[in-house]
Design a protein around this motif. Sequence first.
Motif, PDB file in Angstrom:
ATOM      1  N   ASP A  46       0.807  -1.218   0.000  1.00  0.00           N
ATOM      2  CA  ASP A  46       0.000   0.000   0.000  1.00  0.00           C
ATOM      3  C   ASP A  46       0.842   1.270   0.000  1.00  0.00           C
ATOM      4  N   GLN A  47       2.146   1.120   0.046  1.00  0.00           N
ATOM      5  CA  GLN A  47       3.064   2.265   0.019  1.00  0.00           C
ATOM      6  C   GLN A  47       4.152   2.025  -1.038  1.00  0.00           C
ATOM      7  N   PRO A  48       3.746   1.937  -2.314  1.00  0.00           N
ATOM      8  CA  PRO A  48       4.709   1.601  -3.365  1.00  0.00           C
ATOM      9  C   PRO A  48       5.794   2.660  -3.561  1.00  0.00           C
ATOM     10  N   VAL A  49       5.474   3.909  -3.272  1.00  0.00           N
ATOM     11  CA  VAL A  49       6.474   4.967  -3.439  1.00  0.00           C
ATOM     12  C   VAL A  49       7.608   4.793  -2.420  1.00  0.00           C
ATOM     13  N   ILE A  50       7.268   4.381  -1.207  1.00  0.00           N
ATOM     14  CA  ILE A  50       8.307   4.122  -0.194  1.00  0.00           C
ATOM     15  C   ILE A  50       9.125   2.902  -0.592  1.00  0.00           C
ATOM     16  N   ALA A  51       8.458   1.854  -1.064  1.00  0.00           N
ATOM     17  CA  ALA A  51       9.177   0.654  -1.508  1.00  0.00           C
ATOM     18  C   ALA A  51      10.120   1.002  -2.659  1.00  0.00           C
ATOM     19  N   LYS A  52       9.655   1.809  -3.597  1.00  0.00           N
ATOM     20  CA  LYS A  52      10.477   2.187  -4.745  1.00  0.00           C
ATOM     21  C   LYS A  52      11.636   3.078  -4.307  1.00  0.00           C
ATOM     22  N   THR A  53      11.407   3.958  -3.352  1.00  0.00           N
ATOM     23  CA  THR A  53      12.476   4.828  -2.854  1.00  0.00           C
ATOM     24  C   THR A  53      13.602   3.995  -2.241  1.00  0.00           C
ATOM     25  N   ILE A  54      13.248   3.024  -1.426  1.00  0.00           N
ATOM     26  CA  ILE A  54      14.256   2.150  -0.817  1.00  0.00           C
ATOM     27  C   ILE A  54      15.032   1.409  -1.913  1.00  0.00           C
ATOM     28  N   ALA A  55      14.319   0.889  -2.894  1.00  0.00           N
ATOM     29  CA  ALA A  55      14.958   0.152  -3.987  1.00  0.00           C
ATOM     30  C   ALA A  55      15.907   1.049  -4.773  1.00  0.00           C
ATOM     31  N   ILE A  56      15.493   2.269  -5.055  1.00  0.00           N
ATOM     32  CA  ILE A  56      16.320   3.188  -5.841  1.00  0.00           C
ATOM     33  C   ILE A  56      17.563   3.603  -5.060  1.00  0.00           C
ATOM     34  N   VAL A  57      17.422   3.844  -3.784  1.00  0.00           N
ATOM     35  CA  VAL A  57      18.587   4.240  -2.977  1.00  0.00           C
ATOM     36  C   VAL A  57      19.640   3.126  -2.994  1.00  0.00           C
ATOM     37  N   LEU A  58      19.216   1.890  -2.844  1.00  0.00           N
ATOM     38  CA  LEU A  58      20.165   0.772  -2.902  1.00  0.00           C
ATOM     39  C   LEU A  58      20.780   0.648  -4.298  1.00  0.00           C
ATOM     40  N   ALA A  59      19.971   0.796  -5.323  1.00  0.00           N
ATOM     41  CA  ALA A  59      20.480   0.723  -6.690  1.00  0.00           C
ATOM     42  C   ALA A  59      21.424   1.887  -6.990  1.00  0.00           C
ATOM     43  N   SER A  60      21.169   3.045  -6.402  1.00  0.00           N
ATOM     44  CA  SER A  60      22.043   4.212  -6.607  1.00  0.00           C
ATOM     45  C   SER A  60      23.435   3.974  -6.038  1.00  0.00           C
ATOM     46  N   ALA A  61      23.515   3.255  -4.942  1.00  0.00           N
ATOM     47  CA  ALA A  61      24.828   2.919  -4.392  1.00  0.00           C
ATOM     48  C   ALA A  61      25.597   2.048  -5.384  1.00  0.00           C
ATOM     49  N   VAL A  62      24.911   1.127  -6.035  1.00  0.00           N
ATOM     50  CA  VAL A  62      25.535   0.280  -7.056  1.00  0.00           C
ATOM     51  C   VAL A  62      26.022   1.148  -8.218  1.00  0.00           C
ATOM     52  N   THR A  63      25.197   2.103  -8.641  1.00  0.00           N
ATOM     53  CA  THR A  63      25.600   2.932  -9.780  1.00  0.00           C
ATOM     54  C   THR A  63      26.792   3.813  -9.450  1.00  0.00           C
ATOM     55  N   TYR A  64      26.850   4.329  -8.240  1.00  0.00           N
ATOM     56  CA  TYR A  64      27.985   5.189  -7.913  1.00  0.00           C
ATOM     57  C   TYR A  64      29.283   4.389  -7.942  1.00  0.00           C
ATOM     58  N   VAL A  65      29.312   3.284  -7.241  1.00  0.00           N
ATOM     59  CA  VAL A  65      30.533   2.484  -7.164  1.00  0.00           C
ATOM     60  C   VAL A  65      30.927   1.984  -8.560  1.00  0.00           C
ATOM     61  N   GLY A  66      29.974   1.444  -9.284  1.00  0.00           N
ATOM     62  CA  GLY A  66      30.271   0.919 -10.615  1.00  0.00           C
ATOM     63  C   GLY A  66      30.732   1.977 -11.593  1.00  0.00           C
ATOM     64  N   ASN A  67      30.059   3.108 -11.593  1.00  0.00           N
ATOM     65  CA  ASN A  67      30.434   4.152 -12.539  1.00  0.00           C
ATOM     66  C   ASN A  67      31.737   4.832 -12.161  1.00  0.00           C
ATOM     67  N   ARG A  68      31.961   5.025 -10.882  1.00  0.00           N
ATOM     68  CA  ARG A  68      33.204   5.679 -10.453  1.00  0.00           C
ATOM     69  C   ARG A  68      34.415   4.804 -10.748  1.00  0.00           C
ATOM     70  N   TYR A  69      34.307   3.520 -10.469  1.00  0.00           N
ATOM     71  CA  TYR A  69      35.466   2.648 -10.560  1.00  0.00           C
ATOM     72  C   TYR A  69      35.550   1.824 -11.841  1.00  0.00           C
ATOM     73  N   TRP A  70      34.536   1.912 -12.717  1.00  0.00           N
ATOM     74  CA  TRP A  70      34.639   1.198 -13.982  1.00  0.00           C
ATOM     75  C   TRP A  70      34.322   2.119 -15.158  1.00  0.00           C
ATOM     76  N   THR A  71      33.106   2.670 -15.216  1.00  0.00           N
ATOM     77  CA  THR A  71      32.713   3.484 -16.358  1.00  0.00           C
ATOM     78  C   THR A  71      33.628   4.688 -16.548  1.00  0.00           C
ATOM     79  N   PHE A  72      33.884   5.421 -15.487  1.00  0.00           N
ATOM     80  CA  PHE A  72      34.679   6.641 -15.574  1.00  0.00           C
ATOM     81  C   PHE A  72      36.044   6.478 -14.901  1.00  0.00           C
ATOM     82  N   ASN A  73      36.570   5.260 -14.874  1.00  0.00           N
ATOM     83  CA  ASN A  73      37.833   5.001 -14.186  1.00  0.00           C
ATOM     84  C   ASN A  73      39.038   5.631 -14.879  1.00  0.00           C
ATOM     85  N   ASP A  74      38.889   6.021 -16.131  1.00  0.00           N
ATOM     86  CA  ASP A  74      40.004   6.618 -16.868  1.00  0.00           C
ATOM     87  C   ASP A  74      40.152   8.115 -16.604  1.00  0.00           C
ATOM     88  N   ARG A  75      39.295   8.646 -15.794  1.00  0.00           N
ATOM     89  CA  ARG A  75      39.318  10.081 -15.535  1.00  0.00           C
ATOM     90  C   ARG A  75      40.024  10.392 -14.229  1.00  0.00           C
TER      91      ARG A  75
END
Length: 161
Positions: A46-75
């Motif tokens: 009954d609170q899908p926005v809260i569920a989605k917020t939690i999911a996005i925050v966890l996924a954002s941690a994955v994107t930061y680490v992955g992009n910093r250390y792989w995608t943009f590692n040459d910078r």
Amino acid sequence: MSRSAAQQHTRRAGAFLVIGGLAFLVDFAVFNLLAFWVTGHGPLYDQPVIAKTIAIVLASAVTYVGNRYWTFNDRHLPHRWSRYVLFVLFNLIAIGLQLGCLAFSRYVLQLEGPLPDNISGTLIGQALATVFRYLTYDRFVFPHHEQPQESDQGAPVSSAP
């Protein structure tokens, strides 16, 4: 754009999409566990926005680490707190895009359930957020800075007299 620059851009875009795919899986799994669990009604159904917020925050941690250390590692990226502030700011905007799609579907269109919630929040919302993140990360969060050249004594070479 030179051939080398085009190849580098293609490599970077591919790496960004792989990291985005991993983040997509984290987002999808966490959201569906919280909202729908196995029985169809998870603890945050009954609170899908809260569920989605939690999911996005966890996924954002994955994107930061992955992009910093792989995608943009040459910078060369000097340590600056402003980079983290920008990362958080742009992710808040991206989260708003995803949550806006989910909220519009759920509360305006009155579509409810795993299929409409995942199409609106996870597919459409994340596609919009991914394009936004790529453009902002490339330009603002992980910008290309030339490494200072060093002279024979190890001091930076200055171009000004």
